[in-house]
Design a protein around this motif. Structure first.
Motif, PDB file in Angstrom:
ATOM      1  N   HIS A  56       0.808  -1.230   0.000  1.00 23.03           N
ATOM      2  CA  HIS A  56       0.000   0.000   0.000  1.00 23.03           C
ATOM      3  C   HIS A  56       0.839   1.278   0.000  1.00 23.03           C
ATOM      4  CE1 HIS A  56      -2.995  -2.958   0.929  1.00 23.03           C
ATOM      5  NE2 HIS A  56      -2.541  -3.141   2.155  1.00 23.03           N
ATOM      6  N   ALA A  57       2.136   1.165  -0.239  1.00 19.87           N
ATOM      7  CA  ALA A  57       3.002   2.347  -0.247  1.00 19.87           C
ATOM      8  C   ALA A  57       4.334   1.971  -0.892  1.00 19.87           C
ATOM      9  CB  ALA A  57       3.235   2.877   1.162  1.00 19.87           C
ATOM     10  N   VAL A  58       5.178   2.970  -1.083  1.00 24.04           N
ATOM     11  CA  VAL A  58       6.538   2.766  -1.568  1.00 24.04           C
ATOM     12  C   VAL A  58       7.499   3.444  -0.604  1.00 24.04           C
ATOM     13  CG1 VAL A  58       8.194   3.321  -3.385  1.00 24.04           C
ATOM     14  CG2 VAL A  58       5.899   2.568  -4.004  1.00 24.04           C
ATOM     15  N   ASN A  59       8.541   2.734  -0.178  1.00 21.96           N
ATOM     16  CA  ASN A  59       9.582   3.280   0.683  1.00 21.96           C
ATOM     17  C   ASN A  59      10.865   3.472  -0.124  1.00 21.96           C
ATOM     18  OD1 ASN A  59       8.006   3.300   3.018  1.00 21.96           O
ATOM     19  ND2 ASN A  59       8.613   1.222   3.593  1.00 21.96           N
ATOM     20  N   ILE A  60      11.363   4.686  -0.136  1.00 23.14           N
ATOM     21  CA  ILE A  60      12.579   5.010  -0.878  1.00 23.14           C
ATOM     22  C   ILE A  60      13.644   5.454   0.116  1.00 23.14           C
ATOM     23  CG2 ILE A  60      13.594   6.360  -2.749  1.00 23.14           C
ATOM     24  CD1 ILE A  60      10.661   7.055  -3.564  1.00 23.14           C
ATOM     25  N   LEU A  61      14.764   4.750   0.143  1.00 22.76           N
ATOM     26  CA  LEU A  61      15.874   5.160   0.994  1.00 22.76           C
ATOM     27  C   LEU A  61      16.786   6.087   0.209  1.00 22.76           C
ATOM     28  CD1 LEU A  61      17.482   4.995   3.627  1.00 22.76           C
ATOM     29  CD2 LEU A  61      18.685   2.999   2.663  1.00 22.76           C
ATOM     30  N   VAL A  62      16.914   7.311   0.702  1.00 22.28           N
ATOM     31  CA  VAL A  62      17.762   8.309   0.064  1.00 22.28           C
ATOM     32  C   VAL A  62      19.045   8.437   0.867  1.00 22.28           C
ATOM     33  CG1 VAL A  62      17.909  10.706  -0.670  1.00 22.28           C
ATOM     34  CG2 VAL A  62      15.722   9.518  -0.753  1.00 22.28           C
ATOM     35  N   ASN A  97      26.171  10.251   5.436  1.00 20.93           N
ATOM     36  CA  ASN A  97      25.925  11.264   6.458  1.00 20.93           C
ATOM     37  C   ASN A  97      24.487  11.757   6.468  1.00 20.93           C
ATOM     38  OD1 ASN A  97      28.324  11.376   7.796  1.00 20.93           O
ATOM     39  ND2 ASN A  97      28.746  13.510   7.340  1.00 20.93           N
ATOM     40  N   THR A  98      23.796  11.589   5.372  1.00 22.79           N
ATOM     41  CA  THR A  98      22.380  11.945   5.334  1.00 22.79           C
ATOM     42  C   THR A  98      21.588  10.726   4.896  1.00 22.79           C
ATOM     43  OG1 THR A  98      23.097  14.124   4.596  1.00 22.79           O
ATOM     44  CG2 THR A  98      20.744  13.676   4.559  1.00 22.79           C
ATOM     45  N   LEU A  99      20.621  10.344   5.706  1.00 27.83           N
ATOM     46  CA  LEU A  99      19.751   9.209   5.402  1.00 27.83           C
ATOM     47  C   LEU A  99      18.308   9.649   5.571  1.00 27.83           C
ATOM     48  CD1 LEU A  99      21.679   6.440   7.372  1.00 27.83           C
ATOM     49  CD2 LEU A  99      21.389   6.508   4.878  1.00 27.83           C
ATOM     50  N   MET A 100      17.499   9.379   4.572  1.00 26.35           N
ATOM     51  CA  MET A 100      16.081   9.715   4.671  1.00 26.35           C
ATOM     52  C   MET A 100      15.250   8.600   4.048  1.00 26.35           C
ATOM     53  SD  MET A 100      13.930  12.904   3.090  1.00 26.35           S
ATOM     54  CE  MET A 100      14.242  13.974   4.471  1.00 26.35           C
ATOM     55  N   LEU A 101      14.158   8.278   4.716  1.00 29.24           N
ATOM     56  CA  LEU A 101      13.209   7.312   4.176  1.00 29.24           C
ATOM     57  C   LEU A 101      11.976   8.065   3.704  1.00 29.24           C
ATOM     58  CD1 LEU A 101      12.697   4.219   3.811  1.00 29.24           C
ATOM     59  CD2 LEU A 101      11.310   4.380   5.887  1.00 29.24           C
ATOM     60  N   LEU A 102      11.739   8.033   2.393  1.00 30.06           N
ATOM     61  CA  LEU A 102      10.521   8.617   1.840  1.00 30.06           C
ATOM     62  C   LEU A 102       9.445   7.549   1.800  1.00 30.06           C
ATOM     63  CD1 LEU A 102      11.954  10.591  -1.236  1.00 30.06           C
ATOM     64  CD2 LEU A 102      11.705  11.354   1.137  1.00 30.06           C
ATOM     65  N   HIS A 103       8.303   7.845   2.419  1.00 29.72           N
ATOM     66  CA  HIS A 103       7.179   6.915   2.492  1.00 29.72           C
ATOM     67  C   HIS A 103       6.031   7.520   1.694  1.00 29.72           C
ATOM     68  CE1 HIS A 103       4.555   3.826   4.242  1.00 29.72           C
ATOM     69  NE2 HIS A 103       3.672   4.782   4.431  1.00 29.72           N
ATOM     70  N   ILE A 104       5.707   6.910   0.540  1.00 26.54           N
ATOM     71  CA  ILE A 104       4.724   7.473  -0.382  1.00 26.54           C
ATOM     72  C   ILE A 104       3.558   6.495  -0.529  1.00 26.54           C
ATOM     73  CG2 ILE A 104       4.362   8.436  -2.679  1.00 26.54           C
ATOM     74  CD1 ILE A 104       7.398   8.766  -2.882  1.00 26.54           C
ATOM     75  N   PRO A 105       2.401   6.796   0.082  1.00 27.55           N
ATOM     76  CA  PRO A 105       1.245   5.893  -0.013  1.00 27.55           C
ATOM     77  C   PRO A 105       0.746   5.762  -1.451  1.00 27.55           C
ATOM     78  CG  PRO A 105       0.992   7.458   1.792  1.00 27.55           C
ATOM     79  CD  PRO A 105       2.160   7.931   0.979  1.00 27.55           C
ATOM     80  N   ASN A 106       0.243   4.588  -1.772  1.00 24.58           N
ATOM     81  CA  ASN A 106      -0.279   4.343  -3.118  1.00 24.58           C
ATOM     82  C   ASN A 106      -1.571   5.096  -3.401  1.00 24.58           C
ATOM     83  OD1 ASN A 106       1.836   2.588  -3.641  1.00 24.58           O
ATOM     84  ND2 ASN A 106       0.672   0.757  -3.059  1.00 24.58           N
ATOM     85  N   ASP A 107      -2.304   5.482  -2.346  1.00 26.49           N
ATOM     86  CA  ASP A 107      -3.599   6.125  -2.547  1.00 26.49           C
ATOM     87  C   ASP A 107      -3.491   7.638  -2.734  1.00 26.49           C
ATOM     88  OD1 ASP A 107      -2.978   7.018  -0.019  1.00 26.49           O
ATOM     89  OD2 ASP A 107      -4.673   6.040   0.987  1.00 26.49           O
TER      90      ASP A 107
END
Length: 340
Positions: A56-62, A97-107
């Motif tokens: 139900h979502a996509v997780n992108i590790l930046v 040094n910079t880590l971010m998790l983008l959580h993008i719901p499918n809806d």
């Protein structure tokens, strides 16, 4: 997700590739241009085909790396290093040094960008003897060094091949470490270094910010007057890197990053398709994404970001300690899982 609100620079460092594709769609740019960016961006197979996927979502590790080298491991031009004001090409290593998790719901509902502080003391995976304790930012660099050492011992002499395989090991280790720490699947990755951020600011022809107080910091190169102003690429990098000389250190740097994110998104919205050629070139030369990513699909998802539909969050820190002379952050994994 219910993490505390804050901001993070790395989302901007790495999502311009997605924004660029979204702009192409909005501007009616031809399919050939889309293929150019889709085929030209460097790909990684660090995420296994059978790796768990989000529902139900996509997780992108930046990941934002400290390296002053290019994607092939070669030194940057002297003129670029001078503009970065971050030391010689052999400085910085390969810390994430910079880590971010983008959580993008499918809806299409509100997306979140979770910043993971670089000094969190966690179990590191993907390196010899793992799991071993260390700062979360170290997984990439330690795995890279171990892999290259093993390959050299096995007789692999080619510098560029060593760089590629070493970085792939680093990506796998950083993915496994973050995924295990947060207890979430990682569907995609995006990686950029300091030079990529510098080129991004340059492609946008400057970033407009408002500085509350004049500041000067030789560590980052920040030398800014008070008030509203347009920063060139070098000044913009210094603006978001500065923490020395600011009253609240990293906290003030976080506020700087938030201002920068808003400025970049405003610049992209107002300039529209005019930013495309520069953004495409920057992405092709400075960004690495996983081989499972479909840029056109991401463009549609990330259109929410350019419209301001992104909540910025940070992982809560319980305490700070010192280990072997290094300051570390203490976190409670049970609270992390309870907040999801």
């Amino acid at each position: 997700m219910k993490w505390l609100r804050t901001s993070a620079l790395v989302m901007v460092r790495t999502t311009w590739i997605i924004v660029a594709v979204a702009l192409m769609v909005a501007a009616g740019v031809g399919w050939a241009t889309y293929q150019d960016i889709d085929e030209g961006v460097r790909r990684s197979n660090a995420i296994a085909p059978d790796a768990p996927r989000s529902e139900h979502a996509v997780n992108i590790l930046v990941m934002g790396l400290t390296t002053r080298l290019d994607l092939n491991g070669d030194p940057l031009p002297d003129a670029v290093l001078a503009q970065l004001q971050a030391g010689e090409s052999d400085r910085g290593g390969y810390n994430a040094n910079t880590l971010m998790l983008l959580h993008i719901p499918n809806d299409g509902s509100q997306a979140t960008a979770l910043s993971v502080p670089r000094d969190n003391f966690v179990d590191l995976y993907g390196i010899p003897g793992s799991p071993v304790k260390g700062k979360i930012k170290e997984a990439y660099g330690r795995a890279k060094i171990a892999e290259e050492t093993k390959l050299r011992a096995g007789g692999l002499p080619d510098k560029h091949e060593l760089e590629f395989l070493g970085r792939e090991a680093g990506r796998r280790a950083q993915i496994q470490t973050v995924s295990t720490f947060l207890d979430v699947p990682i569907d995609h990755i995006a990686e950029v270094s300091l030079a990529g951020f510098y080129y991004l600011a340059g492609a946008l022809n400057g970033i407009e910010v408002c500085v509350n107080n004049a500041t000067s910091d030789p560590m980052s190169g920040a030398n800014l007057v008070a008030g509203r102003q347009v920063l060139n690429a070098s000044q913009a990098l210094a603006f978001v890197r500065q923490r020395h000389g600011l009253k609240n250190g990293d906290l003030d740097r976080t506020r700087r990053q938030q201002a920068f994110i808003a400025a970049v998104m405003h610049r992209i919205r107002t300039q529209g398709a005019a930013t495309l050629p520069g953004l495409v070139d920057v992405a092709k030369q400075n960004v690495v994404v996983d081989d499972r990513v479909e840029l056109l699909d991401f463009a549609m998802r990330m259109s929410n970001v350019t419209g301001g539909r992104m909540t910025y969050l940070t992982l809560p820190i319980e305490d700070t300690q010192t280990v072997d002379g290094e300051s570390i952050n203490i976190v409670d994994p049970h609270k992390i899982r309870a907040m999801r």
